[in-house]
Write a protein that holds these residues in place. Structure first.
Motif, PDB file in Angstrom:
ATOM      1  N   GLU A  67      66.439   8.802 -70.854  1.00  4.48           N
ATOM      2  CA  GLU A  67      67.126   9.995 -70.387  1.00  4.48           C
ATOM      3  C   GLU A  67      67.436   9.897 -68.894  1.00  4.48           C
ATOM      4  O   GLU A  67      68.530  10.263 -68.453  1.00  4.48           O
ATOM      5  CB  GLU A  67      66.293  11.251 -70.676  1.00  4.48           C
ATOM      6  N   ILE A  68      66.486   9.385 -68.131  1.00  3.46           N
ATOM      7  CA  ILE A  68      66.703   9.204 -66.692  1.00  3.46           C
ATOM      8  C   ILE A  68      67.840   8.224 -66.455  1.00  3.46           C
ATOM      9  O   ILE A  68      68.729   8.458 -65.621  1.00  3.46           O
ATOM     10  CB  ILE A  68      65.404   8.734 -66.004  1.00  3.46           C
ATOM     11  N   LEU A  69      67.846   7.120 -67.184  1.00  2.00           N
ATOM     12  CA  LEU A  69      68.909   6.124 -67.016  1.00  2.00           C
ATOM     13  C   LEU A  69      70.277   6.677 -67.424  1.00  2.00           C
ATOM     14  O   LEU A  69      71.288   6.380 -66.782  1.00  2.00           O
ATOM     15  CB  LEU A  69      68.582   4.863 -67.816  1.00  2.00           C
ATOM     16  N   LYS A  70      70.329   7.482 -68.488  1.00  3.54           N
ATOM     17  CA  LYS A  70      71.589   8.084 -68.910  1.00  3.54           C
ATOM     18  C   LYS A  70      72.141   8.999 -67.820  1.00  3.54           C
ATOM     19  O   LYS A  70      73.347   8.993 -67.527  1.00  3.54           O
ATOM     20  CB  LYS A  70      71.403   8.881 -70.198  1.00  3.54           C
ATOM     21  N   LYS A  71      71.252   9.784 -67.205  1.00  9.36           N
ATOM     22  CA  LYS A  71      71.678  10.687 -66.141  1.00  9.36           C
ATOM     23  C   LYS A  71      72.160   9.891 -64.925  1.00  9.36           C
ATOM     24  O   LYS A  71      73.155  10.256 -64.288  1.00  9.36           O
ATOM     25  CB  LYS A  71      70.538  11.623 -65.748  1.00  9.36           C
ATOM     26  N   ALA A  72      71.462   8.807 -64.618  1.00  9.57           N
ATOM     27  CA  ALA A  72      71.873   7.967 -63.490  1.00  9.57           C
ATOM     28  C   ALA A  72      73.233   7.325 -63.763  1.00  9.57           C
ATOM     29  O   ALA A  72      74.083   7.246 -62.862  1.00  9.57           O
ATOM     30  CB  ALA A  72      70.822   6.894 -63.226  1.00  9.57           C
ATOM     31  N   MET A  73      73.455   6.871 -64.989  1.00  7.61           N
ATOM     32  CA  MET A  73      74.748   6.275 -65.333  1.00  7.61           C
ATOM     33  C   MET A  73      75.869   7.290 -65.211  1.00  7.61           C
ATOM     34  O   MET A  73      76.969   6.976 -64.750  1.00  7.61           O
ATOM     35  CB  MET A  73      74.713   5.704 -66.757  1.00  7.61           C
ATOM     36  N   ALA A  74      75.600   8.524 -65.609  1.00  3.69           N
ATOM     37  CA  ALA A  74      76.611   9.562 -65.517  1.00  3.69           C
ATOM     38  C   ALA A  74      76.954   9.845 -64.044  1.00  3.69           C
ATOM     39  O   ALA A  74      78.133  10.040 -63.703  1.00  3.69           O
ATOM     40  CB  ALA A  74      76.120  10.839 -66.202  1.00  3.69           C
ATOM     41  N   ILE A  75      75.969   9.831 -63.184  1.00  2.00           N
ATOM     42  CA  ILE A  75      76.195  10.054 -61.757  1.00  2.00           C
ATOM     43  C   ILE A  75      77.030   8.927 -61.164  1.00  2.00           C
ATOM     44  O   ILE A  75      77.988   9.157 -60.441  1.00  2.00           O
ATOM     45  CB  ILE A  75      74.852  10.216 -61.019  1.00  2.00           C
ATOM     46  N   PHE A  76      76.684   7.680 -61.488  1.00  2.00           N
ATOM     47  CA  PHE A  76      77.410   6.536 -60.939  1.00  2.00           C
ATOM     48  C   PHE A  76      78.804   6.407 -61.546  1.00  2.00           C
ATOM     49  O   PHE A  76      79.714   5.878 -60.889  1.00  2.00           O
ATOM     50  CB  PHE A  76      76.622   5.241 -61.143  1.00  2.00           C
ATOM     51  N   ALA A  77      79.012   6.856 -62.765  1.00  2.00           N
ATOM     52  CA  ALA A  77      80.330   6.779 -63.400  1.00  2.00           C
ATOM     53  C   ALA A  77      81.311   7.735 -62.720  1.00  2.00           C
ATOM     54  O   ALA A  77      82.517   7.477 -62.718  1.00  2.00           O
ATOM     55  CB  ALA A  77      80.225   7.122 -64.873  1.00  2.00           C
ATOM     56  N   LYS A  78      80.832   8.819 -62.130  1.00  2.00           N
ATOM     57  CA  LYS A  78      81.699   9.774 -61.469  1.00  2.00           C
ATOM     58  C   LYS A  78      82.209   9.239 -60.146  1.00  2.00           C
ATOM     59  O   LYS A  78      83.245   9.648 -59.656  1.00  2.00           O
ATOM     60  CB  LYS A  78      80.945  11.089 -61.233  1.00  2.00           C
ATOM     61  N   LYS A  79      81.463   8.310 -59.535  1.00  2.00           N
ATOM     62  CA  LYS A  79      81.826   7.823 -58.209  1.00  2.00           C
ATOM     63  C   LYS A  79      82.891   6.790 -58.259  1.00  2.00           C
ATOM     64  O   LYS A  79      83.269   6.057 -58.939  1.00  2.00           O
ATOM     65  CB  LYS A  79      80.596   7.273 -57.490  1.00  2.00           C
TER      66      LYS A  79
END
Length: 92
Positions: free
Chosen positions: A80-92
């Motif tokens: 779950e932590i990794l999914k949230k991190a991927m979502a944050i980096f995908a926005k950038k």
């Protein structure tokens, strides 16, 4: 003053030895009087350390199942932590 918890600590080898003796035919009452462990405690150890047959023919103990559940929950949390991190980096 009522029942007192003596706070005795037994190591894993001792517990497994008691379970093995129980599984080989010794009674919980006999083991209790011989080793000074309550029958309730012996039954709890039997439940914890006795193998459970799985569908594929392998065996696992209740203790191993509990450890696997803890590990599974930890891994799910990490995912779950990794999914949230991927979502944050995908926005950038």
């Amino acid at each position: 003053m009522g029942n007192k918890n003596t706070g005795k600590k037994y190591n894993e080898d001792f517990k497994k030895m008691i379970v093995d003796l129980y599984n080989s035919g010794s009674s919980a009452k006999g083991l209790s009087s011989e080793y000074g462990v309550s029958e309730v405690t012996i039954y709890a150890w039997v439940k914890k350390f006795s193998p459970i047959q799985t569908e594929d023919g392998s065996t696992v103990t209740a203790d191993e199942i509990a450890n696997m559940k803890k590990q599974m929950l930890r891994l799910q949390e990490e995912n779950e932590i990794l999914k949230k991190a991927m979502a944050i980096f995908a926005k950038k």
